[in-house]
Design an enzyme around this catalytic site. Structure first.
Site, PDB file in Angstrom:
ATOM      1  N   HIS A 125     -43.252 118.306 -41.519  1.00  0.00           N
ATOM      2  CA  HIS A 125     -42.940 119.508 -40.751  1.00  0.00           C
ATOM      3  C   HIS A 125     -42.352 120.605 -41.627  1.00  0.00           C
ATOM      4  O   HIS A 125     -41.724 121.546 -41.129  1.00  0.00           O
ATOM      5  CB  HIS A 125     -41.963 119.173 -39.620  1.00  0.00           C
ATOM      6  CG  HIS A 125     -42.213 119.959 -38.369  1.00  0.00           C
ATOM      7  ND1 HIS A 125     -41.481 121.057 -38.034  1.00  0.00           N
ATOM      8  CD2 HIS A 125     -43.135 119.810 -37.392  1.00  0.00           C
ATOM      9  CE1 HIS A 125     -41.920 121.554 -36.885  1.00  0.00           C
ATOM     10  NE2 HIS A 125     -42.928 120.817 -36.479  1.00  0.00           N
ATOM     11  N   ASP A 190     -34.463 121.159 -31.112  1.00  0.00           N
ATOM     12  CA  ASP A 190     -35.281 121.421 -29.922  1.00  0.00           C
ATOM     13  C   ASP A 190     -36.537 120.556 -29.899  1.00  0.00           C
ATOM     14  O   ASP A 190     -37.058 120.231 -28.837  1.00  0.00           O
ATOM     15  CB  ASP A 190     -35.685 122.895 -29.872  1.00  0.00           C
ATOM     16  CG  ASP A 190     -34.535 123.786 -29.437  1.00  0.00           C
ATOM     17  OD1 ASP A 190     -33.612 123.275 -28.783  1.00  0.00           O
ATOM     18  OD2 ASP A 190     -34.567 124.985 -29.745  1.00  0.00           O
ATOM     19  N   GLU A 301     -28.323 127.956 -24.790  1.00  0.00           N
ATOM     20  CA  GLU A 301     -29.196 128.695 -25.689  1.00  0.00           C
ATOM     21  C   GLU A 301     -29.537 130.021 -25.024  1.00  0.00           C
ATOM     22  O   GLU A 301     -28.910 130.430 -24.058  1.00  0.00           O
ATOM     23  CB  GLU A 301     -30.487 127.914 -25.978  1.00  0.00           C
ATOM     24  CG  GLU A 301     -30.330 126.718 -26.865  1.00  0.00           C
ATOM     25  CD  GLU A 301     -31.667 126.179 -27.349  1.00  0.00           C
ATOM     26  OE1 GLU A 301     -32.686 126.891 -27.203  1.00  0.00           O
ATOM     27  OE2 GLU A 301     -31.704 125.052 -27.880  1.00  0.00           O
TER      28      GLU A 301
END
Length: 533
Positions: A125, A190, A301
């Site tokens: 990633h 997240d 958030e």
């Protein structure tokens, strides 16, 4: 405003073509999810074999390793989530044990081959090729045979739960395993389909960070293979310098092979709420107010919505409006809004009490009343929410595309000026993706008493070492960027703003005993957007 310091993390998605070169160069410095050693090349490369290619391959094949060595068909590791850099490796090593990794690193050191790179790769990633190794060796951390095992320890009569995990394990798997014991990690990212070693090499920030700090704040102990191939156990009290260096160290101080993660009792349900603001000042004030409270939401958030059509109607698939009639008449076209996103954890038998707390908290906020939307979902559904969007994008062929990103640190004193300049001027005509905002109490950051890697002997709270590295290098990168031929078509306002903000951040981080509240900006492409906003 609360007297507590706050760090706001903003993730914003801009047009890929608009900022491609800018994002490539800057995000190289600071975002290294699932990454290992630096890879300084840019773009797609045709692998040129080193002069001692045959000798290197032969020596690798003779190593007494339990794992396997792949010398061909390695296209999968010549790319990553960023899908911008493509570096074919010399070999891919699939270790079975930590001893395998130690032997491989020691061997590379003994070879003394100039330019031979090694990159630890988790779930791939990384964004700018950091989990790749052009003409080098990629260590596939996900091949480690050791699996997650939850352990609960009694210390001084009190339960101190933790989980020992392989660095190649995905957070989503850790969630499912620890839930079998009624437990879960305290702090998340997240997106959970990332490896432990990858996020701990960065920071690991999500909406829980205001309370528990980033993921690197919730690690009791690490096992690390150093650049010399030594296997070292480190913690806050043992090999402390290495411990604080590898946490958030972007893979530059060693390869994390195991981690002991702090756990807490896991809830079963989540009340998930969204609401809109028309003024950034009110939005920021309410975010900071919420994180200053002792009894508040468990997740806080937010995101910015610029010139988006049918915002509230798009939410109806996952949320229920409190005022359906007013919500259906809400017009968002051509306007900028700030969405506060919060969540309260609870168990089914606590539903009534939880709702009372939520109503009390909402009564203290200044959102637009008819924009309140809410939903109740399972804890797993809430934490794994981004994966739903990923599957939707994959089904449409929109996942395997370039994902450039940018991170910036802005001092608290610049927050409102930043919002005015970026949301009000530079991006006012852009409707290309979400801008995510995370408020975090500064007192939840890593605390150290010893000298850090930049020679600051003062105590106090500091940011993860990866952020220090970023702030130290950003000005130089921006200066280099100005001479890059591909930046001629880019908006000079963002470039100049970033230069000014980076200069404001650097002295804050390096020359004071404590870190002042800052704004962490992270910019990327639309295809990484979350929650199907």
């Amino acid at each position: 405003m609360s007297s507590k310091h706050v760090i706001i993390v903003i993730i914003t998605h801009l047009f890929t073509k608009f900022l491609k070169t800018f994002l490539l160069l800057i995000s190289f410095i600071l975002h290294k999810a699932d990454s290992g050693y630096n890879n300084n090349s840019i773009g797609t490369s045709i692998f040129q074999r080193p002069y001692h290619y045959d000798q290197i391959v032969s020596s690798l094949q003779k190593l007494p390793l339990e794992g396997s060595l792949s010398l061909s068909n390695n296209d999968a590791v010549a790319s990553d989530f960023g899908n911008i850099y493509h570096f074919p490796p010399l070999a891919v090593f699939n270790p079975v044990s930590v001893s395998d990794i130690s032997r491989a690193i020691k061997h590379v050191m003994e070879l003394s081959e100039p330019g031979l790179k090694v990159a630890a790769r988790g779930h791939g990633h990384s964004l700018q090729g950091q989990s790749q190794a052009e003409g080098g060796i990629v260590i596939n951390m996900e091949s480690l045979a050791e699996k997650t095992a939850a352990v609960v320890v009694v210390n001084n009569g009190e339960f101190v739960p933790y989980v020992d995990v392989s660095a190649g394990e995905l957070w989503i798997n850790i969630l499912h395993e620890t839930l079998k014991h009624g437990l879960a990690p305290k702090s998340w990212t997240d997106y959970l389909h990332l490896t432990v070693g990858g996020t701990l090499s960065n920071a690991g920030i999500s909406g829980q960070a205001f309370r528990h700090g980033p993921q690197i704040n919730n690690v009791f102990q690490l096992e690390v293979v150093t650049g010399k191939g030594e296997v070292v156990t480190c913690s806050e009290t043992r090999n402390t310098e290495l411990y604080y260096s590898v946490l958030g160290g972007l893979g530059q101080f060693g390869i994390i092979t195991r981690a002991r993660i702090s756990l807490e009792a896991a809830p079963k349900m989540v009340k998930w709420i969204r609401m809109l603001y028309s003024e950034f000042s009110m939005f920021a004030r309410d975010q900071e107010h919420l994180i200053s409270l002792e009894n508040t939401f468990d997740y806080i958030e937010g995101f910015v919505i610029i010139n988006r059509t049918g915002i509230l109607n798009n939410w109806r698939s996952s949320f229920n409006p409190r005022d359906p009639i007013q919500a259906s008449q809400f017009i968002s076209d051509g306007r900028t809004f700030y969405c506060l996103e919060v969540a309260k954890y609870f168990n089914p038998d606590e539903s009534q009490f939880m709702n009372q707390i939520v109503e009390n908290l909402l009564s203290e906020l200044s959102y637009i009343p008819w924009t309140l939307f809410q939903s109740e979902v399972s804890y797993v559904q809430f934490l794994d929410r981004v994966h739903v969007s990923e599957k939707q994008l994959r089904s449409k062929g929109l996942w395997e595309v370039p994902h450039p990103w940018l991170n910036l640190l802005i001092p608290r004193t610049h927050i409102h000026h930043f919002a005015q300049e970026v949301f009000g001027n530079i991006l006012k005509d852009t409707s290309n993706g979400p801008i995510l905002i995370y408020p975090v109490n500064q007192t939840r950051l890593v605390q150290v008493e010893q000298e850090n890697i930049f020679g600051n002997a003062r105590g106090g709270y500091i940011l993860p070492s990866g952020i220090f590295i970023f702030s130290n290098a950003i000005s130089k990168r921006l200066r280099e960027l100005r001479t890059h031929p591909n930046t001629k078509q880019k908006d000079p306002r963002i470039l100049h703003k970033c230069q000014a903000w980076s200069e404001a951040v650097s002295p804050t981080l390096h020359h004071t005993g404590r870190v002042e509240s800052t704004l962490w900006i992270k910019m990327g492409s639309i295809c990484a957007k979350k929650n199907s906003i």
